[in-house]
Design a protein around this motif. Sequence first.
Motif, PDB file in Angstrom:
ATOM      1  N   SER A 146      -9.313 -35.332   3.413  1.00  0.00           N
ATOM      2  CA  SER A 146      -9.368 -34.149   4.265  1.00  0.00           C
ATOM      3  C   SER A 146     -10.063 -33.046   3.466  1.00  0.00           C
ATOM      4  O   SER A 146     -10.268 -33.187   2.262  1.00  0.00           O
ATOM      5  N   ALA A 147     -10.431 -31.970   4.146  1.00  0.00           N
ATOM      6  CA  ALA A 147     -11.146 -30.885   3.459  1.00  0.00           C
ATOM      7  C   ALA A 147     -10.811 -29.546   4.092  1.00  0.00           C
ATOM      8  O   ALA A 147     -10.378 -29.461   5.248  1.00  0.00           O
ATOM      9  N   ARG A 148     -11.021 -28.500   3.296  1.00  0.00           N
ATOM     10  CA  ARG A 148     -10.828 -27.122   3.771  1.00  0.00           C
ATOM     11  C   ARG A 148     -11.819 -26.224   3.047  1.00  0.00           C
ATOM     12  O   ARG A 148     -12.181 -26.476   1.895  1.00  0.00           O
ATOM     13  N   MET A 149     -12.259 -25.192   3.749  1.00  0.00           N
ATOM     14  CA  MET A 149     -13.242 -24.263   3.181  1.00  0.00           C
ATOM     15  C   MET A 149     -12.960 -22.868   3.720  1.00  0.00           C
ATOM     16  O   MET A 149     -12.618 -22.702   4.888  1.00  0.00           O
ATOM     17  N   LYS A 150     -13.105 -21.869   2.846  1.00  0.00           N
ATOM     18  CA  LYS A 150     -12.961 -20.474   3.262  1.00  0.00           C
ATOM     19  C   LYS A 150     -14.110 -19.649   2.712  1.00  0.00           C
ATOM     20  O   LYS A 150     -14.553 -19.875   1.587  1.00  0.00           O
ATOM     21  N   LEU A 151     -14.568 -18.700   3.510  1.00  0.00           N
ATOM     22  CA  LEU A 151     -15.497 -17.671   3.076  1.00  0.00           C
ATOM     23  C   LEU A 151     -14.755 -16.351   3.167  1.00  0.00           C
ATOM     24  O   LEU A 151     -14.179 -16.028   4.222  1.00  0.00           O
ATOM     25  N   LYS A 152     -14.726 -15.612   2.058  1.00  0.00           N
ATOM     26  CA  LYS A 152     -14.049 -14.317   2.008  1.00  0.00           C
ATOM     27  C   LYS A 152     -14.994 -13.263   1.442  1.00  0.00           C
ATOM     28  O   LYS A 152     -15.976 -13.591   0.785  1.00  0.00           O
ATOM     29  N   LYS A 153     -14.656 -12.001   1.640  1.00  0.00           N
ATOM     30  CA  LYS A 153     -15.417 -10.904   1.028  1.00  0.00           C
ATOM     31  C   LYS A 153     -15.190 -10.890  -0.478  1.00  0.00           C
ATOM     32  O   LYS A 153     -16.116 -10.701  -1.250  1.00  0.00           O
ATOM     33  N   GLU A 154     -13.931 -11.054  -0.898  1.00  0.00           N
ATOM     34  CA  GLU A 154     -13.565 -11.057  -2.314  1.00  0.00           C
ATOM     35  C   GLU A 154     -12.501 -12.128  -2.529  1.00  0.00           C
ATOM     36  O   GLU A 154     -11.804 -12.526  -1.594  1.00  0.00           O
ATOM     37  N   TYR A 155     -12.345 -12.585  -3.764  1.00  0.00           N
ATOM     38  CA  TYR A 155     -11.371 -13.629  -4.061  1.00  0.00           C
ATOM     39  C   TYR A 155      -9.973 -13.281  -3.585  1.00  0.00           C
ATOM     40  O   TYR A 155      -9.240 -14.128  -3.089  1.00  0.00           O
ATOM     41  N   ASP A 156      -9.575 -12.020  -3.741  1.00  0.00           N
ATOM     42  CA  ASP A 156      -8.211 -11.636  -3.385  1.00  0.00           C
ATOM     43  C   ASP A 156      -8.087 -11.052  -1.976  1.00  0.00           C
ATOM     44  O   ASP A 156      -7.048 -10.493  -1.632  1.00  0.00           O
ATOM     45  N   SER A 157      -9.119 -11.196  -1.144  1.00  0.00           N
ATOM     46  CA  SER A 157      -9.032 -10.737   0.249  1.00  0.00           C
ATOM     47  C   SER A 157      -7.903 -11.483   0.958  1.00  0.00           C
ATOM     48  O   SER A 157      -7.775 -12.706   0.810  1.00  0.00           O
ATOM     49  N   ALA A 158      -7.102 -10.768   1.719  1.00  0.00           N
ATOM     50  CA  ALA A 158      -5.983 -11.392   2.423  1.00  0.00           C
ATOM     51  C   ALA A 158      -6.460 -12.348   3.512  1.00  0.00           C
ATOM     52  O   ALA A 158      -5.863 -13.401   3.729  1.00  0.00           O
ATOM     53  N   ASP A 159      -7.526 -11.997   4.193  1.00  0.00           N
ATOM     54  CA  ASP A 159      -8.020 -12.797   5.309  1.00  0.00           C
ATOM     55  C   ASP A 159      -9.388 -13.384   5.003  1.00  0.00           C
ATOM     56  O   ASP A 159     -10.225 -12.737   4.374  1.00  0.00           O
ATOM     57  N   ALA A 160      -9.599 -14.601   5.491  1.00  0.00           N
ATOM     58  CA  ALA A 160     -10.905 -15.241   5.366  1.00  0.00           C
ATOM     59  C   ALA A 160     -11.791 -14.780   6.518  1.00  0.00           C
ATOM     60  O   ALA A 160     -11.315 -14.566   7.634  1.00  0.00           O
ATOM     61  N   MET A 161     -13.072 -14.621   6.235  1.00  0.00           N
ATOM     62  CA  MET A 161     -14.039 -14.307   7.288  1.00  0.00           C
ATOM     63  C   MET A 161     -14.358 -15.569   8.081  1.00  0.00           C
ATOM     64  O   MET A 161     -14.606 -15.512   9.278  1.00  0.00           O
ATOM     65  N   VAL A 162     -14.377 -16.712   7.404  1.00  0.00           N
ATOM     66  CA  VAL A 162     -14.565 -18.021   8.035  1.00  0.00           C
ATOM     67  C   VAL A 162     -13.567 -18.978   7.384  1.00  0.00           C
ATOM     68  O   VAL A 162     -13.444 -19.003   6.162  1.00  0.00           O
ATOM     69  N   SER A 163     -12.880 -19.746   8.198  1.00  0.00           N
ATOM     70  CA  SER A 163     -11.931 -20.740   7.712  1.00  0.00           C
ATOM     71  C   SER A 163     -12.203 -22.051   8.439  1.00  0.00           C
ATOM     72  O   SER A 163     -12.180 -22.095   9.670  1.00  0.00           O
ATOM     73  N   LEU A 164     -12.494 -23.106   7.675  1.00  0.00           N
ATOM     74  CA  LEU A 164     -12.825 -24.409   8.240  1.00  0.00           C
ATOM     75  C   LEU A 164     -11.888 -25.471   7.698  1.00  0.00           C
ATOM     76  O   LEU A 164     -11.392 -25.352   6.579  1.00  0.00           O
ATOM     77  N   THR A 165     -11.670 -26.524   8.478  1.00  0.00           N
ATOM     78  CA  THR A 165     -10.895 -27.676   8.028  1.00  0.00           C
ATOM     79  C   THR A 165     -11.554 -28.941   8.572  1.00  0.00           C
ATOM     80  O   THR A 165     -12.454 -28.880   9.420  1.00  0.00           O
ATOM     81  N   SER A 166     -11.046 -30.079   8.113  1.00  0.00           N
ATOM     82  CA  SER A 166     -11.526 -31.352   8.628  1.00  0.00           C
ATOM     83  C   SER A 166     -10.686 -31.834   9.811  1.00  0.00           C
ATOM     84  O   SER A 166     -10.877 -32.951  10.291  1.00  0.00           O
ATOM     85  N   ASP A 167      -9.782 -31.000  10.307  1.00  0.00           N
ATOM     86  CA  ASP A 167      -9.081 -31.328  11.547  1.00  0.00           C
ATOM     87  C   ASP A 167     -10.112 -31.390  12.670  1.00  0.00           C
ATOM     88  O   ASP A 167     -11.193 -30.786  12.570  1.00  0.00           O
TER      89      ASP A 167
END
Length: 134
Positions: free
Chosen positions: A35-56
Amino acid sequence: MAQNKTIKIDAGADYFLTVRLRDEAGELIELTGCSARMKLKKEYDSADAMVSLTSDAGGGITFERFDSDSAFIDACCVHIINVQTGPLVDYSIKDGDGEVQPGEGVYDLEIVDTAGVVLRAINGMWIAMQEVTK
């Protein structure tokens, strides 16, 4: 250790990334059952991801054979759709010349094998270039 790569994304367009992993001997790693997961954030410690992907199902990440000659599933394929890439640029932020600043931030892609072992496959910075045609 994860491969470090800056990815460049066109805001408002679909973005595709294919990752193939190799072991220490240079052999392709079989990804069947992972399985896989990916996040794009503004900064490493940002509370929320701008894009969140999974292999679901429908999550934006799939596992495939890289080509028809592959003996097994050896590619992790990422697809970020246009409605997800569009907001990566904040059009209200301008530089000193009044031009829209590209969006930028950090990301990583993790793959989880069938035993639950997590491997960070790739990470780094993302840069999103603004779109003109909307």
